[in-house]
Write a protein that holds these residues in place. Structure first.
Motif, PDB file in Angstrom:
ATOM      1  N   PRO A  88       0.825  -1.213   0.000  1.00 46.14           N
ATOM      2  CA  PRO A  88       0.000   0.000   0.000  1.00 46.14           C
ATOM      3  C   PRO A  88       0.857   1.260   0.000  1.00 46.14           C
ATOM      4  O   PRO A  88       1.959   1.271   0.551  1.00 46.14           O
ATOM      5  N   LEU A  89       0.323   2.315  -0.625  1.00 43.62           N
ATOM      6  CA  LEU A  89       1.028   3.600  -0.637  1.00 43.62           C
ATOM      7  C   LEU A  89       0.539   4.439   0.542  1.00 43.62           C
ATOM      8  O   LEU A  89      -0.648   4.441   0.851  1.00 43.62           O
ATOM      9  N   ALA A  90       1.460   5.115   1.190  1.00 44.20           N
ATOM     10  CA  ALA A  90       1.056   5.999   2.293  1.00 44.20           C
ATOM     11  C   ALA A  90       1.769   7.330   2.141  1.00 44.20           C
ATOM     12  O   ALA A  90       2.887   7.391   1.607  1.00 44.20           O
ATOM     13  N   LEU A  91       1.084   8.389   2.604  1.00 42.93           N
ATOM     14  CA  LEU A  91       1.676   9.720   2.488  1.00 42.93           C
ATOM     15  C   LEU A  91       2.859   9.832   3.453  1.00 42.93           C
ATOM     16  O   LEU A  91       2.728   9.541   4.642  1.00 42.93           O
ATOM     17  N   ASP A  92       4.003  10.230   2.939  1.00 47.54           N
ATOM     18  CA  ASP A  92       5.188  10.418   3.785  1.00 47.54           C
ATOM     19  C   ASP A  92       5.287  11.912   4.099  1.00 47.54           C
ATOM     20  O   ASP A  92       5.554  12.727   3.206  1.00 47.54           O
ATOM     21  N   GLU A  93       5.039  12.244   5.374  1.00 49.64           N
ATOM     22  CA  GLU A  93       4.960  13.664   5.765  1.00 49.64           C
ATOM     23  C   GLU A  93       6.281  14.393   5.507  1.00 49.64           C
ATOM     24  O   GLU A  93       6.296  15.553   5.119  1.00 49.64           O
ATOM     25  N   ALA A  94       7.388  13.698   5.730  1.00 53.28           N
ATOM     26  CA  ALA A  94       8.696  14.351   5.546  1.00 53.28           C
ATOM     27  C   ALA A  94       8.897  14.712   4.078  1.00 53.28           C
ATOM     28  O   ALA A  94       9.378  15.808   3.744  1.00 53.28           O
ATOM     29  N   VAL A  95       8.499  13.809   3.193  1.00 54.06           N
ATOM     30  CA  VAL A  95       8.649  14.080   1.754  1.00 54.06           C
ATOM     31  C   VAL A  95       7.732  15.241   1.365  1.00 54.06           C
ATOM     32  O   VAL A  95       8.142  16.159   0.637  1.00 54.06           O
ATOM     33  N   LEU A  96       6.498  15.217   1.881  1.00 61.37           N
ATOM     34  CA  LEU A  96       5.547  16.291   1.554  1.00 61.37           C
ATOM     35  C   LEU A  96       6.085  17.650   2.028  1.00 61.37           C
ATOM     36  O   LEU A  96       6.027  18.649   1.303  1.00 61.37           O
ATOM     37  N   ALA A  97       6.622  17.658   3.243  1.00 60.42           N
ATOM     38  CA  ALA A  97       7.170  18.918   3.784  1.00 60.42           C
ATOM     39  C   ALA A  97       8.295  19.420   2.888  1.00 60.42           C
ATOM     40  O   ALA A  97       8.412  20.628   2.617  1.00 60.42           O
ATOM     41  N   ASN A  98       9.080  18.496   2.406  1.00 62.16           N
ATOM     42  CA  ASN A  98      10.188  18.848   1.531  1.00 62.16           C
ATOM     43  C   ASN A  98       9.687  19.460   0.209  1.00 62.16           C
ATOM     44  O   ASN A  98      10.214  20.461  -0.281  1.00 62.16           O
ATOM     45  N   ILE A  99       8.628  18.860  -0.333  1.00 55.90           N
ATOM     46  CA  ILE A  99       8.070  19.362  -1.596  1.00 55.90           C
ATOM     47  C   ILE A  99       7.502  20.773  -1.359  1.00 55.90           C
ATOM     48  O   ILE A  99       7.733  21.702  -2.139  1.00 55.90           O
TER      49      ILE A  99
END
Ligand code: ATP
Length: 419
Positions: A88-99
């Motif tokens: 399953p895919l899950a939102l990675d908060e650290a990656v989102l913050a980086n974007i």
């Protein structure tokens, strides 16, 4: 170790973008002793990507994919892989913050579609992307359901744009590969030669290398325009000694035909030799149209050695800028040993250089004659000790003719400097 590379992107199959990842990644791996066993390019459609990944995972210890990690509708690699592996895919908060941080830094609103790049399949390692928003993903598949013996494999997904992929590969992928698949001692050296064809090079060196070949030395040839590369590879504890021994034998046989080793080029060798001897060169080019100057100025530090590069295409320019005499042009023609000599000497004396290097020739397709057919070229080098003029014949298409002429001109200078 079995490695497979999957390049995704319809634009690659439509011939709109050159698949440079294939060359670049294979080279990075080969230089460290890993060989890519198979490479495939597939279109941006779900069935093709999934089939290629499934097939490669059935064989390989390491599968690399490139492309399709972006935010647009044709960027589907991440979703397809997650689906294929049942992760399953899950939102990675650290990656989102980086974007988000990237967008705020460039003061642009973040499109919602970009969020998809922060979705990470369960168990995947995020490979940071310092030059874009889509991170790479690395996952160990253990057990690997696509392999008969279920042995584990690594699957690494990389973004398409080269300026994002290359640093990510060097900074994250290579360390991971070196750690997970420590390579045996491996030494590789490439000797670049010019002035002799591929088969002649082989004929000259293969016999003397036979004992080393029997002991495991790998020998490869790569013929390029105006150049033949000899690649020496050895593995295991004695790798360094084997390659050094082979290099010594080849140097004895080919001597001055070898102009550079590994990543050095003919032009970088020439600049290095000039700089080392505190010498300068002035160029007078006709048929190469500035290519020699272009190649020299591609080398950092060229300003210390290049006085000028003149493209003297017309007779007027040859006379006015180099002092070529009217009578010489009338008597011998612009493509002649006498004019090449005066061009080189004029460049040297007028521009106060240690060397004057000149070329004049007939690139074609028109302009040839029985006495001077298309492909005729004169290369002259003026130095303190005197002037050398060589006549060559390169009956190729214009671009090849220009390159080979520039190669021989640079090599004439290199040999003078090496003497
Ligand atoms: P993006 O965020 O730009 O969509 P992505 O990871 O989805 O990134 P792609 O859309 O597949 O990557 O490719 C983006 C661009 O990268 C392509 O248009 C092309 O210019 C370049 N590119 C992709 N694959 C290759 C390749 N194999 N060789 C060279 N360039 C490539």
């Amino acid at each position: 170790m079995h490695i497979e590379l999957i390049n995704t992107g319809s634009e690659l199959l439509l011939g709109r973008v050159l698949n440079t990842h294939q060359q670049w990644i294979c080279r990075q791996l080969a230089d460290r002793g890993y060989e890519v066993a198979r490479q495939i390019c597939v279109a941006d459609d779900g069935a093709s990507i999934q089939a290629a990944v499934r097939e490669s995972l059935g064989r390989a210890d390491l599968v690399l994919t490139t492309g399709g990690l972006g935010p647009t509708s044709d960027d589907i690699t991440r979703d397809l892989i997650a689906q294929l592996l049942g992760r399953p895919l899950a939102l990675d908060e650290a990656v989102l913050a980086n974007i988000k941080e990237r967008f705020s830094r460039i003061k642009r609103p973040m499109p919602r579609s970009t969020e998809v790049q922060a979705m990470v399949p369960a168990g995947a390692r995020v490979l940071p992307n310092a030059h874009g928003t889509a991170p790479g993903l690395a996952m160990q598949i253990d057990p690997n359901p696509f392999r008969e013996n279920k042995r584990a494999s690594w699957l690494i997904l990389l973004p398409g744009p080269p300026r994002e992929l290359r640093p990510m590969f060097s900074e994250s992928v290579l360390p991971l590969v070196l750690k997970e698949f420590p390579p045996p001692p491996f030494v590789c050296r490439t000797l670049h030669t010019t002035g002799m064809g591929e088969s002649a090079v082989e004929e000259k060196i293969a016999g003397s290398l036979r004992p080393l070949l029997a002991a495991g030395l790998e020998l490869g040839y790569c013929a390029r325009i105006g150049e033949v590369d000899v690649r020496l590879v050895a593995r295991g504890e004695k790798a360094a000694a084997t390659v050094s021994q082979a290099e010594e034998i080849i140097r004895q046989v080919l001597g001055p035909l070898i102009f550079a080793t590994d990543d050095a080029t003919l032009e970088s060798t020439v600049v290095q030799l000039l700089a080392g001897q505190k010498k300068t060169v002035a160029l007078a080019e006709s048929c190469t149209g500035g290519l020699i100057a272009h190649r020299i100025t591609n080398v950092p530090g060229a300003s210390a050695v290049l006085m000028c590069g003149l493209v003297t295409y017309s007779n007027e320019a040859k006379k006015n800028l180099l002092g070529v005499r009217e009578e010489t042009l009338a008597e011998h023609g612009a493509v002649s040993a006498a004019v090449a000599r005066q061009m080189a000497e004029g460049a040297r004396s007028r521009y106060a250089a240690d060397y004057g290097l000149a070329v004049t020739g007939i690139a074609g397709p028109g302009g040839g004659s029985t006495a001077k057919p298309v492909g005729t070229v004169f290369i002259a080098l003026a130095a303190e000790q005197g002037t050398t003029v060589e006549e060559r014949f390169y009956p190729f298409d214009r671009e090849t003719f220009k390159f080979v002429t520039s190669q021989q001109a640079l090599d004439l200078l290199r040999r003078a400097l090496a003497d």
